[in-house]
Design a protein around this motif. Structure first.
Motif, PDB file in Angstrom:
ATOM      1  N   TYR A 153       0.818  -1.341   0.057  1.00 54.47           N
ATOM      2  CA  TYR A 153       0.063   0.015  -0.007  1.00 54.47           C
ATOM      3  C   TYR A 153       0.735   1.342  -0.023  1.00 54.47           C
ATOM      4  CZ  TYR A 153      -4.590  -2.392   0.537  1.00 54.47           C
ATOM      5  OH  TYR A 153      -5.875  -2.941   0.423  1.00 54.47           O
ATOM      6  N   GLY A 154       2.235   1.063   0.181  1.00 57.54           N
ATOM      7  CA  GLY A 154       3.193   2.078   0.049  1.00 57.54           C
ATOM      8  C   GLY A 154       3.639   2.833   1.315  1.00 57.54           C
ATOM      9  N   PHE A 155       3.176   2.205   2.390  1.00 58.29           N
ATOM     10  CA  PHE A 155       3.428   2.648   3.644  1.00 58.29           C
ATOM     11  C   PHE A 155       4.869   1.953   4.177  1.00 58.29           C
ATOM     12  CE2 PHE A 155      -1.122   3.262   3.338  1.00 58.29           C
ATOM     13  CZ  PHE A 155      -1.049   4.748   3.591  1.00 58.29           C
ATOM     14  N   THR A 156       6.019   2.210   3.587  1.00 59.97           N
ATOM     15  CA  THR A 156       7.097   1.472   4.142  1.00 59.97           C
ATOM     16  C   THR A 156       7.585   2.110   5.180  1.00 59.97           C
ATOM     17  OG1 THR A 156       8.362   2.800   2.279  1.00 59.97           O
ATOM     18  CG2 THR A 156       7.595   0.569   1.611  1.00 59.97           C
ATOM     19  N   ARG A 157       7.370   3.418   5.343  1.00 59.45           N
ATOM     20  CA  ARG A 157       7.872   4.146   6.629  1.00 59.45           C
ATOM     21  C   ARG A 157       7.658   3.495   7.900  1.00 59.45           C
ATOM     22  NH1 ARG A 157       7.763  10.598   6.547  1.00 59.45           N
ATOM     23  NH2 ARG A 157       8.115   9.981   4.117  1.00 59.45           N
ATOM     24  N   ASP A 158       6.161   3.290   7.900  1.00 55.92           N
ATOM     25  CA  ASP A 158       5.542   2.692   9.042  1.00 55.92           C
ATOM     26  C   ASP A 158       6.273   1.422   9.442  1.00 55.92           C
ATOM     27  OD1 ASP A 158       3.502   4.270   7.529  1.00 55.92           O
ATOM     28  OD2 ASP A 158       2.400   4.107   9.332  1.00 55.92           O
ATOM     29  N   ILE A 159       6.438   0.398   8.453  1.00 54.42           N
ATOM     30  CA  ILE A 159       7.086  -0.891   8.844  1.00 54.42           C
ATOM     31  C   ILE A 159       8.702  -0.482   9.190  1.00 54.42           C
ATOM     32  CG2 ILE A 159       7.714  -2.917   7.835  1.00 54.42           C
ATOM     33  CD1 ILE A 159       5.022  -2.945   8.529  1.00 54.42           C
ATOM     34  N   MET A 160       8.977   0.668   8.717  1.00 51.94           N
ATOM     35  CA  MET A 160      10.606   0.965   9.266  1.00 51.94           C
ATOM     36  C   MET A 160      10.526   1.208  10.769  1.00 51.94           C
ATOM     37  SD  MET A 160      12.820   4.116   8.377  1.00 51.94           S
ATOM     38  CE  MET A 160      11.584   5.330   9.082  1.00 51.94           C
ATOM     39  N   TYR A 161       9.475   2.058  11.188  1.00 48.98           N
ATOM     40  CA  TYR A 161       9.508   2.153  12.670  1.00 48.98           C
ATOM     41  C   TYR A 161       9.220   0.982  13.496  1.00 48.98           C
ATOM     42  CZ  TYR A 161       8.684   6.942  11.075  1.00 48.98           C
ATOM     43  OH  TYR A 161       8.897   8.437  10.373  1.00 48.98           O
ATOM     44  N   VAL A 162       8.249   0.097  12.941  1.00 47.51           N
ATOM     45  CA  VAL A 162       8.183  -1.036  13.767  1.00 47.51           C
ATOM     46  C   VAL A 162       9.524  -1.979  13.965  1.00 47.51           C
ATOM     47  CG1 VAL A 162       7.076  -3.150  13.944  1.00 47.51           C
ATOM     48  CG2 VAL A 162       5.690  -1.245  13.155  1.00 47.51           C
ATOM     49  N   THR A 163      10.406  -1.967  12.843  1.00 46.28           N
ATOM     50  CA  THR A 163      11.678  -2.779  12.858  1.00 46.28           C
ATOM     51  C   THR A 163      12.680  -1.888  13.767  1.00 46.28           C
ATOM     52  OG1 THR A 163      11.249  -3.178  10.627  1.00 46.28           O
ATOM     53  CG2 THR A 163      13.317  -3.430  11.486  1.00 46.28           C
ATOM     54  N   ILE A 164      12.415  -0.551  13.832  1.00 44.47           N
ATOM     55  CA  ILE A 164      13.356   0.198  14.761  1.00 44.47           C
ATOM     56  C   ILE A 164      12.951  -0.304  16.172  1.00 44.47           C
ATOM     57  CG2 ILE A 164      13.891   2.554  15.820  1.00 44.47           C
ATOM     58  CD1 ILE A 164      13.693   3.619  12.883  1.00 44.47           C
ATOM     59  N   GLY A 165      11.769  -0.315  16.512  1.00 35.66           N
ATOM     60  CA  GLY A 165      11.446  -0.687  17.913  1.00 35.66           C
ATOM     61  C   GLY A 165      11.735  -2.013  18.281  1.00 35.66           C
ATOM     62  N   MET A 166      11.814  -3.095  17.194  1.00 38.56           N
ATOM     63  CA  MET A 166      12.075  -4.481  17.581  1.00 38.56           C
ATOM     64  C   MET A 166      13.757  -4.546  17.678  1.00 38.56           C
ATOM     65  SD  MET A 166       9.942  -6.404  14.614  1.00 38.56           S
ATOM     66  CE  MET A 166      10.916  -8.079  14.599  1.00 38.56           C
ATOM     67  N   ASN A 167      14.382  -3.678  16.901  1.00 42.09           N
ATOM     68  CA  ASN A 167      15.619  -3.904  17.094  1.00 42.09           C
ATOM     69  C   ASN A 167      16.294  -3.290  18.324  1.00 42.09           C
ATOM     70  OD1 ASN A 167      18.416  -4.148  15.663  1.00 42.09           O
ATOM     71  ND2 ASN A 167      18.805  -2.002  15.865  1.00 42.09           N
ATOM     72  N   VAL A 168      15.703  -2.282  18.937  1.00 38.59           N
ATOM     73  CA  VAL A 168      16.143  -1.854  20.327  1.00 38.59           C
ATOM     74  C   VAL A 168      15.701  -2.810  21.184  1.00 38.59           C
ATOM     75  CG1 VAL A 168      15.516   0.088  21.966  1.00 38.59           C
ATOM     76  CG2 VAL A 168      15.769   0.659  19.551  1.00 38.59           C
ATOM     77  N   LEU A 169      14.681  -3.330  21.053  1.00 30.40           N
ATOM     78  CA  LEU A 169      14.249  -4.377  22.108  1.00 30.40           C
ATOM     79  C   LEU A 169      15.211  -5.326  22.094  1.00 30.40           C
ATOM     80  CD1 LEU A 169      10.315  -4.105  21.956  1.00 30.40           C
ATOM     81  CD2 LEU A 169      11.595  -3.323  23.947  1.00 30.40           C
ATOM     82  N   ASN A 170      15.314  -6.058  20.934  1.00 29.09           N
ATOM     83  CA  ASN A 170      16.385  -6.881  20.871  1.00 29.09           C
ATOM     84  C   ASN A 170      17.500  -6.847  21.607  1.00 29.09           C
ATOM     85  OD1 ASN A 170      16.797  -9.994  19.697  1.00 29.09           O
ATOM     86  ND2 ASN A 170      18.247  -8.597  18.546  1.00 29.09           N
ATOM     87  N   VAL A 171      18.258  -5.606  21.331  1.00 29.84           N
ATOM     88  CA  VAL A 171      19.452  -5.297  21.908  1.00 29.84           C
ATOM     89  C   VAL A 171      19.626  -5.342  23.432  1.00 29.84           C
ATOM     90  CG1 VAL A 171      21.365  -3.521  21.904  1.00 29.84           C
ATOM     91  CG2 VAL A 171      20.418  -4.081  19.556  1.00 29.84           C
TER      92      VAL A 171
END
Length: 447
Positions: A153-171
């Protein structure tokens, strides 16, 4: 609704994808880097387990890939109701499939690791990691599917923010379980597995929330587990051949990892560290290929064939230029980069040679990443599979054994085999795209 994605440039779609992929790679590198402070053996154990898990992820990907292409083509053809129906069907299908595969990995983890001829000193840690991360891998199947829908649908930025959160939590989780601050138990590999799993669960919840807010209209919940023949057939017609290409690649890599395991733990560790560094070279090409796939899916759905043809070739040129420049830069600093992971000079020297060879390898990989994604987006999904199987097994695996094991060239010989495979497949994909056979392969007729 005027299709928003069709108005977006490659850059607008691709830069959030680049950040997202970078963060996924950082998540894997965070595991490796933190574990390297704990034990080199732990790094090798997780590396082998992840080789098995990558096969599982590929299996999940066959529905996610079909979802991305069908949603994009339907949106390009202004068939919004069908796009939502495909989204619902794919979520239900991948949940069922994910639960089955997760259970299989959990139950048969020991048998899978024995197939890899793992050194005995690595077995216990590798099994622990595989049971935890593999047992919950169905979470990743849902993340992949929901993310594919949102990106189409073109909302690639939203998934980027989700991934940022996952990355921070994982670290944060890695830090707590590996180094044991504030009285946390030091769990090593098991702790990394727990951290990875928890961060994925929270990431899935965030992605579902984003989907409910961003996808126009509501998904038809009744179709989650009804699996209507029309949509399921198209998903499988696209997804199974697409997954076949990835499955062939990962299967060949598992065999090659088996060859490397016979060279010893140090060779396995060198491979893991080197490929962790190499990921930062080809992530540009991955982001460009994914952005191009979204655009071409919309263009093919709207029957803008000439625009689609030119878009793929422009993306390919961009990916090749960036990959060569990045590989040369990384090669210049390769000793310093490998030194982040280990102080073993034998591993660093070997890794430096492998990264130098990457300057030749990466342009070939760019051909495959961009053009296979473009062919897939247009509906031409079988040709890459046939050529992939031929080259990966006939060239990559065969040459890896001949050069690396039979002639005793070790990892250098195996890397030369990788180069031959990528370039052969890449040139075949370029020929296929220029032939324009894909023009008649679209799954969605324009209305």
């Amino acid at each position: 609704m005027k299709n928003k994605t069709a108005k977006l440039s490659l850059f607008a779609i691709t830069w959030p994808l680049f950040i997202e992929i970078l963060l996924y790679m950082l998540m894997g590198n965070a595991d490796t880097l933190m574990l390297s402070q704990y034990s080199d053996n732990s790094v090798a154990a997780v590396g082998v387990s992840n080789q098995i898990l990558s096969m599982v992820i590929v299996m999940f990907g066959f529905i996610a890939t079909g979802t991305a292409i069908l949603v994009a083509q339907n949106l390009g053809a202004k068939m919004d109701d069908d796009a939502r129906e495909v989204s619902a069907v794919s979520i239900g299908a991948n949940l069922v499939f994910g639960l089955i595969l997760s259970a299989a990995v959990f139950i048969f983890s020991e048998q899978l690791l024995r197939l890899m001829d793992l050194p005995p000193e690595l077995f216990e840690e590798a099994n622990s990691y595989l049971k935890i991360v593999g047992g919950f891998s169905f979470i990743q199947s849902l993340i992949m599917t929901v993310s594919s829908i949102i990106r189409s649908y073109g909302f690639t930025r939203d998934i980027m923010y989700v991934t940022i959160g996952m990355n921070v939590l994982n670290v944060i989780g890695n830090y707590l379980f590996i180094f044991g601050p504030f009285g946390f138990p030091v769990l090593g590999v098991e702790g990394v597995a727990i951290s990875t799993t928890v961060s994925r669960i929270l990431g899935l919840l965030a992605a579902i929330y984003v989907m409910t807010k961003r996808v126009p209209g509501s998904l038809p919940v009744s179709m989650l587990f009804s699996f209507p023949k029309k949509h399921l057939k198209n998903l499988l017609n696209i997804g199974i051949p697409s997954a076949g290409e990835h499955l062939s690649y990962n299967g060949s890599q598992m065999v090659i990892t088996y060859f490397i395991a016979t060279l010893g733990t140090q060779a396995l560790t060198a491979k893991v560290y080197t490929q962790n560094v190499m990921m930062f070279i080809f992530l540009f090409s991955i982001a460009i290929s994914q952005g191009t796939q979204i655009l071409i899916g919309h263009m093919v759905g709207a029957k803008e064939i000439e625009n689609a043809y030119k878009r793929a070739l422009k993306s390919l040129k961009l990916a090749i230029i960036i990959s060569i420049a990045t590989a040369a830069l990384v090669s210049f600093f390769s000793k310093d980069l490998l030194g982040i992971f280990t102080d073993n000079m034998s591993i660093i020297e070997l890794g430096t040679t492998l990264i130098l060879l990457t300057i030749i390898l990466e342009p070939g990989r760019s051909f495959n990443l961009v053009l296979i994604s473009s062919l897939r987006a247009a509906g031409d999904v079988k040709f890459p599979v046939y050529m992939g199987i031929l080259s990966m097994w006939g060239v990559s695996v065969t040459l890896s054994y001949f050069l690396g094991i039979h002639l005793g060239m070790g990892l250098v010989g195996i890397w030369i085999a990788f180069i031959a495979d990528e370039w052969l497949r890449g040139l075949l994909m370029l020929w296929r795209w220029k032939s324009r056979v894909w023009v008649k392969k679209s799954f969605v007729p324009a209305k």
